[in-house]
Design a protein around this motif. Structure first.
Motif: not given
Length: 421
Positions: A112, A115, A165, A180, A183, A186
């Protein structure tokens, strides 16, 4: 203790203390680290049995000894401040993250946070400047604050969390999977925006290693070649992936100079952080950097630290009990295998990047090594057939491994220098 570890990792990656005015100048990271360490001591947690603990302490000692050997006694204090926190967070993570839920929680925080950095890069790419106030690099590549100011470092972070991830996506429920997946995509887009050749090769290595594990070497090689061709079409810098290209040529020259430093200072090197005193360009290779700056002694220890970590996850993957004759062990192995594979892929991608970057002492690298160490310690408690590792039994093997890898570096550099000409 564990929440403080998570907070420290968050602050290490997101680094709000670098750009939020109210936090700038405050010792946020050191305070959180001290609190986490105090909580660790108060908890009475014992250091698990794994050779990485002793090796890292020895490598820390070599860093300080190398400073003294090169005439700077004050370097001992300098290394205490620079590498001391790395040692502490390694010990705490490896001691606290021995269960699957805790490891997945730490992975979730890292994914996270990464991300968030990728989102920052996307905005930076569109407007020219991110919310941190940091603009794009001069060549239009995204970057972040602090230790991720270099696009290559940012790309290395993205590559290391990519497999994490994927594991979280696989284990998530109906609601969690889209989160996810976003994420993952990204972070991969963030790799593209860094335009880092090392990071793109790292992604390719991660995917190739996974295909190799699942489908074999031939399929992995074919798809890997196709993937490299696609990357060359997507990235202008990948099209310049040639030893004669200016940037690559400078790296090869730096590798050569690093090997010359090792030849002139074979035992303890030229001292950590001193590479650029002998060459204007940094090593652009974590292995060459350690060899040049800490000599043969430091290189053997660093190689052993990495080698044991790879060895641990590979051991879990190889330990496949029979489903019929050993149903309980097979069930336990089936639970541990996805985590072991994820960590192996993360290591492969990270060190593929590290081979082209001078990030031998970067904290993110040691966080991943600590996660693997803690995972194996816990896996041994859950699967009694997994062997223990000991320096007294297998430590000497890293000396010939180091000699062989150093010889390989000399041969590689010699070939590349002739290719330049």
């Amino acid at each position: 203790m564990f929440p403080l570890i998570l907070l420290y990792v968050f602050l290490t990656i997101v680094r709000p203390q670098e750009y939020i005015p109210a936090l700038i100048g405050l010792p946020v990271l050191p305070v959180v680290l001290v609190l986490a360490f105090a909580a660790w001591i108060a908890s009475g947690a014992r250091r698990p049995h794994a050779p990485q603990f002793l090796i890292l302490l020895a490598f820390f000692g070599v860093l300080m000894l190398s400073e003294v050997a090169n005439g700077w006694v004050g370097g001992v204090k300098d290394q205490l401040g620079k590498f001391g926190p790395v040692v502490l967070i390694f010990f705490m993570i490896a001691s606290a993250c021995t269960t699957q839920p805790r490891i997945r929680t730490l992975m979730a925080v890292m994914v996270m946070c990464s991300t968030l950095l990728a989102i920052h890069g996307i905005g930076q790419h569109r407007t020219g400047i991110g919310w941190t106030g940091i603009p794009l690099a001069e060549d239009g590549r995204i970057r972040y604050a602090g230790i991720f100011d270099d696009p290559n470092d940012l790309g290395m972070l993205f590559v290391s969390v990519f497999p994490m991830g994927c594991l979280l996506f696989k284990r998530a429920g109906f609601i969690g999977k889209p989160f996810w997946l976003v994420c993952i995509l990204t972070v991969l887009y963030g790799v593209y925006l860094t335009n880092s050749r090392g990071a793109m090769l790292g992604v390719l290595v991660v995917i190739g290693a996974y295909i190799w594990y699942r489908r074999g070497m031939v399929v992995a090689a074919i798809l890997g070649a196709a993937g490299l061709a696609v990357m060359k079409m997507l990235s202008s810098r990948m099209q310049e992936l040639d030893a004669g290209e200016e940037s690559a040529s400078g790296r090869v020259d730096a590798w050569y100079e690093g090997l010359q430093m090792f030849k002139s200072h074979p035992l303890f090197g030229v001292g950590p952080g001193n590479f650029t005193d002998y060459n204007p360009l940094t090593a652009h290779n974590s292995f060459v950097l350690v060899l040049a700056e800490t000599g043969f002694v430091g290189y053997v220890l660093w190689l052993a630290l990495i080698g044991y970590t790879f060895w641990m996850v590979a051991t879990v993957l190889r330990q496949k009990p029979d489903a019929i004759t050993e149903p309980e062990r097979y069930a336990a192995w089936s639970e541990e295998r996805p985590m072991a594979l994820t960590l192996l892929l993360s290591l492969c991608g990270m060190f593929a990047c590290a081979f082209f970057l001078s990030r031998s002492y970067m904290i993110v690298l040691y966080v991943v090594l600590a996660i693997v160490t803690g995972f194996y310690v816990g896996a041994r408690e859950r699967i009694d057939s997994l062997p223990s590792f000991s320096m007294t039994e297998s430590g000497m093997r890293w000396i010939p491994a180091a000699i062989g890898s150093i010889a390989g570096l000399f041969v590689l550099v010699s070939i590349l220098l002739r290719t330049e000409g």
